[in-house]
Motif scaffolding. Structure first.
Motif, PDB file in Angstrom:
ATOM      1  N   GLN A   1      39.840  72.111 116.222  1.00 13.23           N
ATOM      2  CA  GLN A   1      38.574  72.623 115.681  1.00 13.23           C
ATOM      3  C   GLN A   1      38.721  72.731 114.167  1.00 13.23           C
ATOM      4  N   ALA A   2      37.974  71.935 113.443  1.00 13.86           N
ATOM      5  CA  ALA A   2      37.948  72.010 111.983  1.00 13.86           C
ATOM      6  C   ALA A   2      36.628  72.642 111.566  1.00 13.86           C
ATOM      7  N   GLU A   3      36.718  73.683 110.766  1.00 12.44           N
ATOM      8  CA  GLU A   3      35.533  74.426 110.341  1.00 12.44           C
ATOM      9  C   GLU A   3      35.461  74.440 108.819  1.00 12.44           C
ATOM     10  N   ARG A   4      34.620  73.590 108.265  1.00 16.11           N
ATOM     11  CA  ARG A   4      34.333  73.547 106.825  1.00 16.11           C
ATOM     12  C   ARG A   4      35.623  73.440 106.001  1.00 16.11           C
ATOM     13  N   VAL A   5      36.466  72.521 106.416  1.00 14.83           N
ATOM     14  CA  VAL A   5      37.766  72.342 105.765  1.00 14.83           C
ATOM     15  C   VAL A   5      37.595  71.632 104.416  1.00 14.83           C
TER      16      VAL A   5
ATOM     17  N   ASP B  56      34.190  70.032 103.077  1.00 16.33           N
ATOM     18  CA  ASP B  56      33.371  70.656 104.112  1.00 16.33           C
ATOM     19  C   ASP B  56      33.445  69.894 105.441  1.00 16.33           C
TER      20      ASP B  56
ATOM     21  N   SER C 115      33.860  69.454 109.235  1.00 15.88           N
ATOM     22  CA  SER C 115      33.747  70.195 110.498  1.00 15.88           C
ATOM     23  C   SER C 115      33.736  69.184 111.637  1.00 15.88           C
TER      24      SER C 115
ATOM     25  N   THR D  29      35.217  68.571 115.990  1.00 12.66           N
ATOM     26  CA  THR D  29      35.786  69.132 117.209  1.00 12.66           C
ATOM     27  C   THR D  29      36.344  68.010 118.070  1.00 12.66           C
TER      28      THR D  29
ATOM     29  N   GLY E 243      38.234  76.891 104.416  1.00 14.43           N
ATOM     30  CA  GLY E 243      37.891  76.575 105.791  1.00 14.43           C
ATOM     31  C   GLY E 243      39.018  76.932 106.742  1.00 14.43           C
ATOM     32  N   ARG E 244      38.855  76.534 107.991  1.00 12.17           N
ATOM     33  CA  ARG E 244      39.825  76.881 109.030  1.00 12.17           C
ATOM     34  C   ARG E 244      40.100  75.667 109.900  1.00 12.17           C
ATOM     35  N   LEU E 245      41.368  75.519 110.263  1.00 10.04           N
ATOM     36  CA  LEU E 245      41.793  74.473 111.192  1.00 10.04           C
ATOM     37  C   LEU E 245      42.519  75.143 112.342  1.00 10.04           C
TER      38      LEU E 245
ATOM     39  N   GLU F  98      45.716  85.368 110.852  1.00  9.78           N
ATOM     40  CA  GLU F  98      44.568  86.102 110.332  1.00  9.78           C
ATOM     41  C   GLU F  98      44.734  87.592 110.625  1.00  9.78           C
TER      42      GLU F  98
END
Length: 259
Positions: free
Chosen positions: A12-16, A28, A30, A32, A65-67, A78
């Protein structure tokens, strides 16, 4: 009841975002990738595809962002809504679950094919030499190289070396396999033998993200195709749909040159 672990995406890549100095490489992103899926990343050189793979394996650190791999943050923990980078040893332990195959085979030249495959299971995972050897021979057989176990890399073709590299990655029993243009360094007649091994992995449900220019492989094997350019996802979807009916002009221009 559905097992909760099977519903969590493998990646899951979120706005990396990723930069090298003032040069922004990923913008940015994103995406899955679900368990058992094959995603192919295509695009021109310098579009950020390989950097994205390296971020998934925490060989590069994201700037924003988050990976997540298998529901766990990659390279960070986190706490109270803040991210703290993992210690090198913790990051290395996390990386064991992700196999990576590079353009260049990166085999140890002084070790045989079998010794290359069993090195990490013995010295990283603590397996006995007997156990690692038995499994290593089975993996070499799986990639069609049972008769090359005692051969050194210098005596193997490029395609054979890349298949040893795949066996070496599989020896760590990864949840996820990353392939960074695994056939780009090979002579054309050797490409097929590597792609055949990758097709076999896909057929047994290995989750894979593949940076490739092999559009036939992407159309045949991938569940999703992502076209990247200048650090952004320009277009993504079903491979046949994207290849046969690209919606974005930049995708159309790229495909017109590679098909």
């Amino acid at each position: 009841m559905t097992d909760a672990t099977t519903t969590v995406p493998m990646v899951q890549a979120e706005r990396v975002m990723k930069s090298f100095g003032s040069h922004v490489v990923l913008r940015d992103i994103s995406l899955t990738v679900n368990r058992g899926e094959v995603m192919c990343l295509v695009g021109p050189s310098g579009s950020g595809k390989s950097t994205f793979l390296r971020c998934i394996n925490h060989l590069e650190q994201v700037n924003a962002g988050r990976l997540l791999v298998d529901g766990r943050l990659v390279g960070y923990r986190e706490k109270h809504d803040k991210l703290y980078e993992l210690k090198p040893r913790e990051a290395a332990e996390q990386r064991r679950d992700v196999g990576m195959v590079f353009q260049r085979f990166n085999l140890f030249p002084h070790l045989t094919a079998l010794e290359n495959v069993i090195e990490a299971p013995i010295h990283v995972n603590g397996h006995s030499k007997a156990h690692a050897t038995e499994r290593g021979k089975a993996l070499l057989d799986r990639v069609g190289l049972a008769n090359k176990a005692d051969s050194y890399p210098a005596h193997l073709s490029g395609g054979q070396q890349q298949r040893v590299a795949i066996a070496r990655a599989l020896a760590m029993e990864p949840k996820l396999m990353l392939f960074d243009e695994p056939t780009s360094a090979l002579d054309p007649e050797l490409v097929g033998e590597v792609l055949d091994v990758m097709r076999g992995l896909a057929s047994v449900g290995m989750t894979m993200i593949v940076v490739t220019h092999e559009m036939g492989f992407a159309r045949e094997v991938a569940d999703s195709l992502v076209f990247m350019d200048n650090g952004v996802v320009v277009e993504e979807g079903d491979p046949a749909e994207v290849i046969n009916n690209p919606q974005h002009k930049r995708t159309q221009a790229f495909l017109s040159k590679v098909l």
